[in-house]
Design an enzyme around this catalytic site. Structure first.
Site: not given
Ligand code: MG
Length: 364
Positions: A162, A190, A218, A243, A267
């Site tokens: 992240k 991400d 991402e 995403d 997701k």
């Molecule tokens: Mg993500």
């Protein structure tokens, strides 16, 4: 097998370490669990995460959407009429994708139980084992390096790093982790919408020029900035994954038409459940666009459904980011899918295989 009642509960499970992204910090899973009861005595389970900063769903909105809008339509419905029930859920109200996902997951659980087979077999079959990556939260460089090395020790071979907080520091973070892991794990980056398009290109060029090889980048830019996403995709070698920019099949079609990203992160909390997730996988496969399957901060109830889908659609869902359960201090589910660090496996119990959920607090 007819639906006789739908009840809700709250589940709370502390995380092993705080989950930190450019958007938020989370210390525990606190989700809404859907329990669908039937006249045959079978029970279906689903779960909704309240990810206000991404889907707009809150505990209050999830409870209201299910009890006031979705539940009244489903009582008395026959589980065998899967497509009809899915239509009733999806048209009960606009958006509210997490509430819809939770109910759909419980319905698919029952549908597979009705035919006495694990869900993935009815979705098309496959090898019932997948390997997931694990999230390395955004933090001080030393902490991120230590967390990365600890994850490799636990057997993870893909790390989702992240970033997105401070672009200069982000480049240093990634370089330090890349050097420390020495090729023992693939790195997925991400940025959680934390960069501008130009910043993203600049940061990625400096990483690429320094010889840092990343599996993917991402969501570098804001969710609505599809043009910015395309700008980045066109200018860097590293594959770009969308995403927060894509929720349902229509957005996926637009993204593919624009060629705004190389990979799509599916997701269930964004798609509104399995039906649209299946559609997205099929659309992506038609266009040769690979997918990742991911999750929000969820336990092994809703993530189990994502695992079943990943197995059945493994030809196009080539990457798995289902680390929610392994971030939890314990698994509140008896039965179901087995989460053993990076290895996730499905047993041969019908449906999602969930026998009981521990610590469920009823919502009345
Ligand atoms: Mg993500």
């Amino acid at each position: 097998m007819k639906i006789s009642d739908i009840t809700l509960g709250r589940i709370k499970v502390p995380l092993k370490t705080p989950f930190k992204t450019a958007l938020r910090t989370v210390n525990a899973v606190e989700d809404i669990v859907v329990v669908i009861h039937t006249d045959s005595g079978h029970t279906g389970y689903g779960e909704a995460a309240a990810t206000a900063v991404i889907t707009g769903d809150t505990h209050g909105s999830i409870i209201e959407a299910i009890l006031a809008y979705i539940r009244p339509r489903l009582i008395g419905q026959d589980i065998a009429d899967l497509n009809h029930i899915v239509h009733l859920i999806q048209t009960a109200l606009e958006r509210n994708t997490s509430a819809k996902a939770a109910v759909e997951i419980a319905v698919y659980d029952l549908w597979a139980q009705r035919y006495d087979a694990p869900l993935y077999q009815l979705l098309g079959g496959g090898e019932p084992v997948v390997a997931t990556d694990i999230t390395i939260s955004v933090d001080h460089i030393d902490k991120m390096v230590a967390d990365s090395l600890a994850a490799i020790e636990r057997g993870f071979t893909s790390l989702k790093i992240k970033v997105g907080k401070d672009i200069g520091l982000d480049v240093e973070r990634v370089r330090a982790i890349y050097a420390a892991v020495e090729g023992r794990a693939l790195l997925r980056l991400d940025a959680n919408q934390g960069w501008s398009a130009k910043q993203a290109v600049h940061a990625m060029h400096s990483l690429e020029d320094a010889g840092v090889r990343l599996e993917l980048l991402e969501q570098p830019v804001k969710a609505r900035d599809l043009k910015g996403l395309k700008y980045v995709t066109e200018r860097i070698h590293t594959p770009v994954m969308a995403d927060e920019s894509v929720f349902g099949p229509l957005e996926v079609l637009e993204l593919i038409r624009m060629r705004a990203a190389d990979i799509i992160n599916i997701k269930l909390m964004k798609t509104g459940g399995l039906s649209n997730a299946i559609r997205i996988a099929d659309i992506a496969e038609m266009h040769g666009v690979e997918c990742m399957i991911g999750c929000m901060i969820e336990t092994s109830i809703s993530v189990a459904a994502a695992v079943h889908l990943a197995v059945a659609k493994s030809s196009i869902i080539t990457r798995v980011d289902l680390d929610g359960p392994s971030l939890c201090q314990f698994d509140p589910v008896e039965g179901g899918v087995t989460f053993n660090d990076s290895e996730i496996s499905i047993g041969d119990a019908p449906g999602l295989g969930i026998r009981a959920i521990l610590g469920l607090e009823p919502i009345t």
